[in-house]
Design a protein around this motif. Structure first.
Motif, PDB file in Angstrom:
ATOM      1  N   GLY A 128       0.845  -1.189   0.000  1.00 49.74           N
ATOM      2  CA  GLY A 128       0.000   0.000   0.000  1.00 49.74           C
ATOM      3  C   GLY A 128       0.880   1.237   0.000  1.00 49.74           C
ATOM      4  N   ALA A 129       0.349   2.330  -0.516  1.00 46.22           N
ATOM      5  CA  ALA A 129       1.128   3.568  -0.567  1.00 46.22           C
ATOM      6  C   ALA A 129       0.216   4.774  -0.366  1.00 46.22           C
ATOM      7  N   GLY A 130      -0.791   4.613   0.477  1.00 45.56           N
ATOM      8  CA  GLY A 130      -1.684   5.726   0.804  1.00 45.56           C
ATOM      9  C   GLY A 130      -1.182   6.447   2.042  1.00 45.56           C
ATOM     10  N   ALA A 151       5.128  -2.148  -2.025  1.00 43.16           N
ATOM     11  CA  ALA A 151       4.377  -2.636  -3.179  1.00 43.16           C
ATOM     12  C   ALA A 151       3.050  -1.906  -3.237  1.00 43.16           C
ATOM     13  N   ASN A 152       2.633  -1.549  -4.439  1.00 43.04           N
ATOM     14  CA  ASN A 152       1.346  -0.856  -4.554  1.00 43.04           C
ATOM     15  C   ASN A 152       0.723  -1.097  -5.924  1.00 43.04           C
ATOM     16  N   ARG A 153      -0.627  -1.027  -5.949  1.00 38.19           N
ATOM     17  CA  ARG A 153      -1.360  -1.154  -7.205  1.00 38.19           C
ATOM     18  C   ARG A 153      -0.835  -0.128  -8.205  1.00 38.19           C
ATOM     19  N   THR A 154      -0.729   1.140  -7.762  1.00 37.81           N
ATOM     20  CA  THR A 154      -0.142   2.187  -8.605  1.00 37.81           C
ATOM     21  C   THR A 154       1.305   2.346  -8.149  1.00 37.81           C
ATOM     22  N   VAL A 155       2.226   1.759  -8.900  1.00 37.07           N
ATOM     23  CA  VAL A 155       3.622   1.711  -8.451  1.00 37.07           C
ATOM     24  C   VAL A 155       4.186   3.122  -8.261  1.00 37.07           C
ATOM     25  N   ALA A 156       3.743   4.071  -9.102  1.00 36.68           N
ATOM     26  CA  ALA A 156       4.269   5.440  -9.008  1.00 36.68           C
ATOM     27  C   ALA A 156       4.014   6.043  -7.621  1.00 36.68           C
ATOM     28  N   ASN A 157       2.899   5.675  -6.980  1.00 32.67           N
ATOM     29  CA  ASN A 157       2.620   6.216  -5.635  1.00 32.67           C
ATOM     30  C   ASN A 157       3.625   5.681  -4.615  1.00 32.67           C
ATOM     31  N   ALA A 158       3.979   4.404  -4.765  1.00 35.62           N
ATOM     32  CA  ALA A 158       4.998   3.808  -3.882  1.00 35.62           C
ATOM     33  C   ALA A 158       6.358   4.428  -4.181  1.00 35.62           C
TER      34      ALA A 158
HETATM   35  P1  ATR Z   1      -5.350   5.268   3.759  1.00 41.06           P
HETATM   36  O1  ATR Z   1      -5.460   6.645   4.313  1.00 41.06           O
HETATM   37  O2  ATR Z   1      -6.152   4.227   4.469  1.00 41.06           O
HETATM   38  O3  ATR Z   1      -3.940   4.847   3.553  1.00 41.06           O
HETATM   39  P2  ATR Z   1      -5.571   5.955   0.978  1.00 41.06           P
HETATM   40  O4  ATR Z   1      -4.618   7.062   1.212  1.00 41.06           O
HETATM   41  O5  ATR Z   1      -6.805   6.188   0.178  1.00 41.06           O
HETATM   42  O6  ATR Z   1      -6.083   5.334   2.331  1.00 41.06           O
HETATM   43  O7  ATR Z   1      -4.738   4.754   0.310  1.00 41.06           O
HETATM   44  C1  ATR Z   1      -5.345   3.577  -0.095  1.00 41.06           C
HETATM   45  C2  ATR Z   1      -4.291   2.534  -0.475  1.00 41.06           C
HETATM   46  O8  ATR Z   1      -4.967   1.297  -0.742  1.00 41.06           O
HETATM   47  C3  ATR Z   1      -3.489   2.850  -1.714  1.00 41.06           C
HETATM   48  O9  ATR Z   1      -2.228   2.213  -1.622  1.00 41.06           O
HETATM   49  C4  ATR Z   1      -4.341   2.200  -2.807  1.00 41.06           C
HETATM   50  O10 ATR Z   1      -3.639   1.900  -4.000  1.00 41.06           O
HETATM   51  P3  ATR Z   1      -3.450   3.015  -5.174  1.00 41.06           P
HETATM   52  O11 ATR Z   1      -2.330   3.907  -4.720  1.00 41.06           O
HETATM   53  O12 ATR Z   1      -3.127   2.213  -6.383  1.00 41.06           O
HETATM   54  O13 ATR Z   1      -4.780   3.721  -5.273  1.00 41.06           O
HETATM   55  C5  ATR Z   1      -4.719   0.922  -2.104  1.00 41.06           C
HETATM   56  N1  ATR Z   1      -5.935   0.283  -2.632  1.00 41.06           N
HETATM   57  C6  ATR Z   1      -7.210   0.730  -2.546  1.00 41.06           C
HETATM   58  N2  ATR Z   1      -8.057  -0.144  -3.101  1.00 41.06           N
HETATM   59  C7  ATR Z   1      -7.306  -1.190  -3.558  1.00 41.06           C
HETATM   60  C8  ATR Z   1      -7.595  -2.416  -4.220  1.00 41.06           C
HETATM   61  N3  ATR Z   1      -8.855  -2.762  -4.541  1.00 41.06           N
HETATM   62  N4  ATR Z   1      -6.568  -3.245  -4.512  1.00 41.06           N
HETATM   63  C9  ATR Z   1      -5.285  -2.912  -4.200  1.00 41.06           C
HETATM   64  N5  ATR Z   1      -4.950  -1.767  -3.580  1.00 41.06           N
HETATM   65  C10 ATR Z   1      -5.948  -0.916  -3.260  1.00 41.06           C
END
Ligand code: ATR
Length: 276
Positions: A128-130, A151-158
């Motif tokens: 995750g990268a939120g 690791a993250n769905r959107t690698v650029a955020n990571a």
């Molecule tokens: P939080 O404040 O809880 O960290 P956020 O800032 O909205 O919430 O971040 C959500 C994280 O969950 C992000 O890493 C997001 O991936 P993206 O950066 O690609 O958006 C990830 N995420 C949300 N839904 C997802 C899903 N269905 N599968 C994989 N990753 C998911």
């Protein structure tokens, strides 16, 4: 005079912070109280002014105000500054408002409650990268963890977080799944399914080793699908409850100078949440 504390957020009804802090005040014979206050985004500035005028000694800040509150504070500690988010406000002796972020260190304490402090050189996979992931990554770096991969769905955020930390590596969820056996500590921080309550897995844990330590930052439910799958693979699991209790305990220490009993609080909340 009785001291008072609060948690502000929107929504706020389900917060477990008031019950936790009030139980600690009672246990430690501290003349103080802690109340939940519903504050909508458009009310934030006047709410902060009100808390100050009415003499709150400090308060917690939850969604959606963790970043928005920063312009209304006088100073930030180093970690809160790096994270760009505040979950704890302290009114200093001089009457200034200082913002801290105790979430990330709360996570590290919870991890170390479970597995000790000897894992700092082990390979850590942050999933995750939120906002939450960012806080934990900076806190782990500050606490001496040296081998971090995000690791993250959107690698650029990571990649953006890795660049800011000046250490570590960003990878895709698929690469994480394929190389899972290389990691000793895996931390699930995505919000996959959180909004719907229909939790889903960011990737499969088939390649997890039995020596792995797997943590999730969600504590309700205690057993997320990610932790369930990890347990089935024979890994050691760490639920998000310890992080919640420690982030509160660190805030408590900033306000009152002593660390409350986290073990008994974790046990009480675990029972409430249906754990054993
Ligand atoms: P939080 O404040 O809880 O960290 P956020 O800032 O909205 O919430 O971040 C959500 C994280 O969950 C992000 O890493 C997001 O991936 P993206 O950066 O690609 O958006 C990830 N995420 C949300 N839904 C997802 C899903 N269905 N599968 C994989 N990753 C998911």
């Amino acid at each position: 005079m009785k001291k008072w504390f609060a948690v502000i957020g929107d929504p706020i009804e389900h917060s477990k912070s008031p019950a936790m802090h009030n139980a600690w005040f009672e246990e430690m014979d501290i003349d103080a109280t802690y109340i939940p206050i519903h504050v909508a985004s458009h009310q934030l500035e006047s709410a902060v002014a009100g808390l100050k005028t009415l003499g709150a000694s400090g308060w917690n800040v939850t969604i959606p105000h963790k970043t928005a509150i920063i312009p209304y504070l006088d100073e930030l500690d180093e970690l809160a500054q790096k994270m760009g988010a505040v979950n704890t406000v302290v009114r200093t002796q001089e009457g200034k408002l200082k913002g801290y972020n105790t979430d990330g260190i709360g996570f590290v304490r919870s991890l170390e409650d479970a597995v000790g402090t000897t894992h700092k050189n082990k390979s850590v996979l942050l999933v995750g990268a939120g906002g939450a992931a960012r806080g934990i990554a900076f806190a782990m770096q500050q606490q001496g963890y040296r081998d971090l991969t995000m690791a993250n769905r959107t690698v650029a955020n990571a990649q953006a977080i890795v660049d800011e930390m000046g250490m570590g590596r960003a990878i895709s969820l698929q690469e994480a799944e394929e190389t899972l056996a290389d990691f000793s500590i895996i931390v699930q921080m995505t919000s996959a399914g959180l909004a719907t309550g229909n939790f889903s897995m960011p990737f499969s844990l088939d390649r997890l080793t039995t020596e792995a330590i797997v943590a999730d930052i969600v504590y309700n439910p205690l057993m997320t699908p990610f932790l369930q799958a990890a347990e089935e693979q024979g890994a050691t699991i760490v639920t998000g409850l310890g992080m919640f209790v420690h982030q509160g305990a660190i805030a408590f220490e900033h306000w009152l100078g002593s660390y409350p009993n986290t073990n008994s609080m974790i046990a009480q909340l675990k029972a409430q949440l249906g754990g054993n």
